[in-house]
Every structure is written in C-alpha cells, then in structure tokens.
Design a protein around this motif. Structure first.
Motif, short mmCIF file in Angstrom:
data_model
loop_
_atom_site.label_atom_id
_atom_site.label_comp_id
_atom_site.label_asym_id
_atom_site.label_seq_id
_atom_site.Cartn_x
_atom_site.Cartn_y
_atom_site.Cartn_z
N GLY A 30 -12.32 -9.55 -15.32
CA GLY A 30 -11.48 -10.48 -16.08
C GLY A 30 -12.07 -11.86 -16.25
O GLY A 30 -13.28 -12.04 -16.41
N ARG A 34 -15.84 -13.40 -17.43
CA ARG A 34 -15.92 -13.98 -18.79
C ARG A 34 -16.38 -15.44 -18.73
O ARG A 34 -17.33 -15.84 -19.40
CB ARG A 34 -14.53 -13.88 -19.45
CG ARG A 34 -14.43 -14.46 -20.83
CD ARG A 34 -12.98 -14.67 -21.21
NE ARG A 34 -12.39 -15.77 -20.43
CZ ARG A 34 -11.17 -15.73 -19.90
NH1 ARG A 34 -10.40 -14.67 -20.01
NH2 ARG A 34 -10.73 -16.76 -19.20
N ASP A 47 -9.90 -12.14 -10.00
CA ASP A 47 -9.18 -10.86 -10.02
C ASP A 47 -10.10 -9.77 -9.49
O ASP A 47 -11.21 -9.60 -9.98
CB ASP A 47 -8.75 -10.53 -11.45
CG ASP A 47 -7.67 -11.49 -11.93
OD1 ASP A 47 -6.56 -11.43 -11.38
OD2 ASP A 47 -7.95 -12.32 -12.82
N ARG A 120 -6.88 -3.02 -20.20
CA ARG A 120 -6.91 -4.49 -20.24
C ARG A 120 -6.81 -5.00 -21.67
O ARG A 120 -6.92 -4.24 -22.62
CB ARG A 120 -8.15 -5.00 -19.52
CG ARG A 120 -7.99 -4.72 -18.04
CD ARG A 120 -8.94 -5.36 -17.14
NE ARG A 120 -8.51 -5.06 -15.79
CZ ARG A 120 -7.90 -5.91 -14.98
NH1 ARG A 120 -7.68 -7.15 -15.34
NH2 ARG A 120 -7.52 -5.53 -13.78
N ASP A 121 -6.61 -6.31 -21.79
CA ASP A 121 -6.29 -6.83 -23.13
C ASP A 121 -7.47 -6.88 -24.09
O ASP A 121 -7.41 -6.35 -25.19
CB ASP A 121 -5.56 -8.18 -23.05
CG ASP A 121 -6.26 -9.23 -22.21
OD1 ASP A 121 -7.38 -8.96 -21.71
OD2 ASP A 121 -5.71 -10.34 -22.04
N ASN A 125 -12.41 -9.52 -21.57
CA ASN A 125 -11.69 -9.64 -20.30
C ASN A 125 -11.79 -8.36 -19.47
O ASN A 125 -11.15 -8.25 -18.43
CB ASN A 125 -10.21 -9.94 -20.54
CG ASN A 125 -9.98 -11.37 -20.99
OD1 ASN A 125 -10.87 -12.20 -20.85
ND2 ASN A 125 -8.81 -11.65 -21.52
N ASP A 167 1.79 -4.39 -24.50
CA ASP A 167 2.15 -5.68 -23.92
C ASP A 167 2.05 -6.75 -25.02
O ASP A 167 0.98 -7.30 -25.27
CB ASP A 167 1.18 -6.01 -22.76
CG ASP A 167 1.47 -7.38 -22.16
OD1 ASP A 167 2.40 -8.06 -22.65
OD2 ASP A 167 0.76 -7.76 -21.22
N ARG A 173 -1.84 -14.15 -26.37
CA ARG A 173 -3.10 -14.38 -25.64
C ARG A 173 -4.31 -14.32 -26.57
O ARG A 173 -5.24 -15.12 -26.44
CB ARG A 173 -3.25 -13.35 -24.50
CG ARG A 173 -2.38 -13.66 -23.28
CD ARG A 173 -2.43 -12.54 -22.25
NE ARG A 173 -3.74 -12.26 -21.68
CZ ARG A 173 -4.27 -12.86 -20.61
NH1 ARG A 173 -3.60 -13.81 -20.00
NH2 ARG A 173 -5.46 -12.50 -20.17
N ARG A 176 -4.36 -17.51 -28.34
CA ARG A 176 -4.71 -18.58 -27.39
C ARG A 176 -6.21 -18.58 -27.09
O ARG A 176 -6.87 -19.62 -27.12
CB ARG A 176 -3.88 -18.42 -26.11
CG ARG A 176 -4.11 -19.50 -25.10
CD ARG A 176 -5.04 -19.08 -23.98
NE ARG A 176 -4.38 -18.16 -23.07
CZ ARG A 176 -4.91 -17.81 -21.91
NH1 ARG A 176 -6.06 -18.30 -21.52
NH2 ARG A 176 -4.27 -16.95 -21.14
N PHE A 177 -6.79 -17.39 -26.81
CA PHE A 177 -8.23 -17.34 -26.51
C PHE A 177 -9.04 -17.75 -27.75
O PHE A 177 -10.04 -18.46 -27.64
CB PHE A 177 -8.66 -15.94 -26.05
CG PHE A 177 -8.31 -15.65 -24.60
CD1 PHE A 177 -8.84 -16.44 -23.57
CD2 PHE A 177 -7.47 -14.61 -24.25
CE1 PHE A 177 -8.53 -16.18 -22.24
CE2 PHE A 177 -7.15 -14.34 -22.92
CZ PHE A 177 -7.68 -15.13 -21.90
N GLN A 180 -8.82 -21.55 -27.69
CA GLN A 180 -9.55 -22.18 -26.58
C GLN A 180 -11.06 -22.03 -26.74
O GLN A 180 -11.82 -22.95 -26.46
CB GLN A 180 -9.18 -21.51 -25.26
CG GLN A 180 -7.90 -21.99 -24.65
CD GLN A 180 -7.63 -21.28 -23.31
OE1 GLN A 180 -7.97 -20.12 -23.12
NE2 GLN A 180 -7.01 -22.01 -22.38
N1 CTP Z 1 -4.73 -9.06 -18.53
C1 CTP Z 1 -4.34 -8.12 -19.48
N2 CTP Z 1 -3.20 -8.29 -20.20
C2 CTP Z 1 -2.42 -9.37 -19.99
C3 CTP Z 1 -2.78 -10.33 -19.04
C4 CTP Z 1 -3.94 -10.14 -18.32
O1 CTP Z 1 -5.04 -7.14 -19.67
N3 CTP Z 1 -1.30 -9.53 -20.69
C5 CTP Z 1 -5.95 -8.82 -17.72
C6 CTP Z 1 -7.22 -9.34 -18.36
O2 CTP Z 1 -8.25 -8.48 -17.95
C7 CTP Z 1 -7.41 -10.72 -17.76
C8 CTP Z 1 -6.91 -10.48 -16.34
O3 CTP Z 1 -5.85 -9.53 -16.50
O4 CTP Z 1 -8.73 -11.15 -17.79
C9 CTP Z 1 -6.41 -11.73 -15.64
O5 CTP Z 1 -5.37 -12.33 -16.39
P1 CTP Z 1 -5.08 -13.88 -16.38
O6 CTP Z 1 -5.35 -14.43 -15.03
O7 CTP Z 1 -3.75 -14.06 -16.99
O8 CTP Z 1 -6.12 -14.45 -17.45
P2 CTP Z 1 -7.64 -14.81 -17.36
O9 CTP Z 1 -8.38 -13.83 -18.18
O10 CTP Z 1 -8.07 -14.98 -15.96
O11 CTP Z 1 -7.74 -16.17 -18.17
P3 CTP Z 1 -6.95 -17.55 -18.00
O12 CTP Z 1 -7.07 -17.99 -16.61
O13 CTP Z 1 -7.62 -18.44 -19.01
O14 CTP Z 1 -5.53 -17.24 -18.41
#
Ligand code: CTP
Length: 472
Positions: A30, A34, A47, A120-121, A125, A167, A173, A176-177, A180
């Motif tokens: 995650g 990245r 994570d 995963r999203d 990630n 989801d 997200r 948002r990505f 950002q």
């Molecule tokens: N994730 C996902 N679907 C979501 C939220 C999270 O698949 N709705 C997975 C992604 O692999 C993500 C990981 O869980 O990288 C960790 O999520 P999060 O901590 O929310 O985001 P980050 O990717 O770490 O980024 P940021 O800290 O910028 O939010």
C-alpha cells in the motif's frame, strides 16, 4: 526488483523475524511502498499483510519490541494495530473477498497475497515488498503498479466497475489521489465512477469529508473538484457548488460562471495558505450567489445579500456533511459573510472604513485579506494590477490604523462599572447606549481610542440622555 533500501527502519527486521517465528509470510503493502517509490517522504502508516493471522503477527511483533507496545485488536475486521515510535503499523491477514448480488457485505475467506492484492483499490496501492528473510525487499507487483506510477495513472487491479461498486469510497479516493499526485484517472475508471456515482450514498459523510479535505489540502485542489463535477459526484456531495455552474444571458448581459471562478479562487488561495478552513472559506465564498441571483434591466445581474445567504448555507452544508459545528464552522461562516467587505472598501480606502473592517474581522482580518486577494481572477492585466495595488493600500492602512487605534480586539476604554458609578446607575439600557456611542465615535475617528477622551464623551452622552452625575 529489490527495494530493500526502503526497509532500513529497524521495525522491518522485527516484523520479518516475528513472521519467521510464526512460520508465515509477511509483506509491506500500500501507501508505504507507493510513497517510497514516489519519493514522497516517509509514509507515517505502514500496512502489513500476513499470509495467516494478522492479529497473531501483531502480537508476536509486540513481543519482539523491547517496550512491548500495546496491540489494538479489531476483531470484527480481523486486523490489529500497534504504534512503534511515531509509526502506526496495521496488520491484516491476506483475504479473498467475494461479493454476491444480494448482499453488500462480502464473504471473506483467507487468501493468498495475490488474492489480497486483487481486492485493493488501485494498482499503485497494490504493490508489496516481501519481508521474508530469503527475499527481503523483493517487489511483488502483479498489476504493473510501477508502470502506472511512472505513467502517472490511477487504475484498478480488477474491472473498475467491480472495484468501485465493492467500495464506493474508492471513487473519492481515486479523485483524491489524482489531485494529490497530479495523476490521470484512466478512462475506464472514470466511466465506472460516473456509472456508480449514486452508490456514494452508502458511504458515511465523515469518510467523504476526509477525502474532500485531502483534495482541498492539495497544491491544485481544482483538479479534484473538476473530476467530481465531471463524474457527477459533486451533485451528491456539494450541490451548492454545482448550482454555481453556468452562465445566464439576458438582454445581452452575462455574468461570470461562478463555479469555475470559485475553483480559480481555491487554487489561488492554495498558493498562500495551508489552512484548510481558509480554503473551505474560499470554496464556499460565493455559494450564496445561486439563490440570490436576479436580473433587472437597469442594473443587469445582481447577487444582493449573497454573503449572508452564503454564510447561512455554509452552516447547513457543514451540518449535512457532519462536519464540526464549532469555532471552525463559525470562522468559515464569518469569512463567507465578510468576503466582499475589503472589495467594497478598496474603491475608497478611508480610515474609518478600515477601522470598521478590523473591528468586525478581529484576528481574522489578515485571513480575510488573503481570501480577497485570491478572489481576484480578472484576466485583464491592468485591472488585476489595480485591484492588487488597492488591497496593498488596504493592508498598509490596516497596519497604520491598528498601531494607532488598537481596535482589533476592541476593549471598551470606559467600562460599564465606570459608567454606572459616574451616573449612579444600576445595570440598565443607558449603559449599552453610552458604550455604543463611544465605540461608534472611535470607529468613526471622532475620538481616539483612549480612556480620557472616551470618559469625556461618556459625560456628554450621559447629559444628552438626561442622566445626573453622581456627586462624590
Ligand atoms: N485500500 C483499499 N481500499 C480502500 C482503502 C484502502 O484497497 N477503500 C488499501 C490500499 O491498498 C491502500 C491501503 O489499503 O494503499 C491503505 O489504505 P490507507 O491507509 O487508507 O491509504 P494509503 O494508501 O496508505 O494512503 P494515504 O495515507 O495517503 O491515505
């Protein structure tokens, strides 16, 4: 590819050792991976995926850390979290999720790393680094996340329709990505977001606001708001902004498109402040223009009273989005309400108007100036320069007036007790009247903000009201 240089922090050795002790495989996945590749600086949360029990691994890791940090277990999700120094580490067992048409809740089973990456999203990630002793640091990237990082693309591992429908928060997200990181969302994903947009309704307001704030906190927030608009999500989240879109024309007279204007203001202000609440104020400063818009032959388009309407709407908007109804909300309301004041003033910069501005805005007067400067979006270079110069004059005058008159956090120079004593009064309306006259005289520049001058005025006002002086 081996990225073991990403894993120099001692915690990774500890996790690796703990996983070996339990006889399971573990991976970092995650955001940490990245952001390491993007050189975005140390990602604060880590994570970890265990091929086995995430909770057991967390407990083992805690055992191997000298001060044995507390493990927080979230049984319903099968996850666990612990803090090591200032890093939060989240542990999860690899999962395979399958969704059925009938239920929103997935059937969750244990899975392989690849199953976990699948659910995963985004591809960027879903990249994982092996923490096993033999392959420490090996990148596992089945969906070419690395390529997407280089090409600056947001793409889902599975069919985007499935990823977003599973989801719907991921729609926010993705946007948002994109904002950002200044990435592009691939067309299939954008289509899937448009298609699934109404599913945003099943996401809690709090989680939506987390993403909205992250968009607003980005360098160029308009990227996100344009995508929200383009995909149709904005209508569900911030219909007040959608209502600003469009240009009306009557009898050859047009007004500007206040939606695009607002986005320009937000991008402008993002260059001058990191304060997310001031950025919210920029986003909402014109929302009152939609319900107050009128056309008359004489004056063309007007938005009378839009500042008051907008500040009331800001309250309702915060409430609807379950945002805090505290001093931050009041601050945004105040900024929206006062957003035209310096503009009106800049036409004719008088001392008394500046004193009133400082009096009303208090400590927020500088923020208000930042907002008004961001509000200058004219494409006419002459006007642009003129407006900025006028605001510079206002700023200079604010400093000058403040040094002399101290009205920023105005304290009445003559107190209520003094007035009561002077005229032998009990608490009464007259005291308020006299205080108001003193305040007005100071703001108008008729008397300086000093005790003796104010006392003298108090005596005159008392006499005017027919009050008798208390004989000592
Ligand atoms: N994730 C996902 N679907 C979501 C939220 C999270 O698949 N709705 C997975 C992604 O692999 C993500 C990981 O869980 O990288 C960790 O999520 P999060 O901590 O929310 O985001 P980050 O990717 O770490 O980024 P940021 O800290 O910028 O939010």
């Amino acid at each position: 590819m081996n990225l073991n240089q990403a894993l120099t922090h001692p915690i990774f050795e500890i996790i690796s050792k703990s996983a070996a002790e339990l006889g399971i495989d573990a991976y970092v996945i995650g955001g940490f991976v990245r952001d390491y590749i993007l050189k975005r600086g140390q990602h604060k949360d880590i994570d970890i995926v265990a091929i086995g029990s995430g909770i057991a691994l967390a407990k083992q890791v805690a055992k191997n850390i000298p001060n044995h940090p507390k493990v927080q277990v979230f049984k319903t999700y099968g996850t666990a979290m612990l803090k090591y120094e200032d890093i939060e580490i989240e542990f999860v067992g690899a999962r395979k999720e399958s969704y059925s048409e009938e239920s929103r809740n997935p059937i969750v089973e244990d899975g392989t790393l690849e199953d976990d990456q699948n659910r995963r999203d985004f591809t960027i990630n879903a990249m994982a680094l092996d923490l096993g002793e033999a392959n420490f640091g090996t990148l596992l990237d089945p969906f070419d996340g690395l390529e997407d990082l280089e090409a600056k693309i947001i793409r889902t591992p599975l069919d985007p329709d499935i990823t977003y429908s599973d989801d719907p928060l991921r729609m926010m997200r993705a946007i948002r990505f994109a904002t950002q990181l200044n990435f592009t969302i691939e067309p299939a994903s954008l289509d899937a977001i448009s298609k699934n947009k109404d599913r945003i309704n099943i996401i809690t307001k709090e989680r939506i606001v987390v993403e909205l704030n992250k968009i607003l906190e980005s360098d160029v927030p308009s990227i996100g708001f344009l995508l929200l608009e383009q995909t149709g999500l904005l209508q569900y989240i911030l219909p007040e902004l959608m209502a600003l879109k469009g240009i009306d024309e009557k009898e050859g007279q047009r007004h500007k498109d206040n939606f695009y204007h607002t986005l320009e203001v937000v991008d402008n202000i993002a260059k001058n402040t990191d304060d997310v609440w001031l950025r919210w104020a920029a986003l909402l400063h014109d929302i009152g223009k939609a319900p107050t818009k009128k056309f008359s032959k004489k004056v063309g388009w007007t938005f009378h009273g839009h500042e008051l309407a907008g500040s009331k709407m800001a309250y309702r908007l915060f409430k609807r989005l379950k945002m805090p109804l505290n001093d931050k909300m009041k601050y945004v309301q105040k900024m929206v309400f006062m957003s035209s004041r310096p503009i009106a003033l800049a036409q004719d910069v008088t001392d008394s108007a500046v004193r009133r501005l400082v009096f009303d805005a208090g400590d927020h007067v500088d923020d208000l100036m930042v907002l008004c400067e961001a509000d200058i979006t004219t494409k006419n270079p002459k006007k642009f320069k003129k407006y900025h110069n006028n605001f510079k004059l206002v700023r200079d005058k604010i400093v000058e007036v403040e040094e002399r008159d101290h009205v920023r956090n105005f304290q009445p120079p003559v107190s209520g007790e003094e007035i009561m004593e002077a005229f032998n009064l009990k608490p009464s309306r007259e005291i308020g009247t006299i205080k108001e006259s003193i305040k007005e005289a100071i703001l108008e520049g008729k008397i300086p903000n000093e005790h003796d001058a104010a006392y003298k005025l108090m005596l005159e006002e008392g006499a005017r009201l027919g009050l008798k002086r208390h004989e000592v």
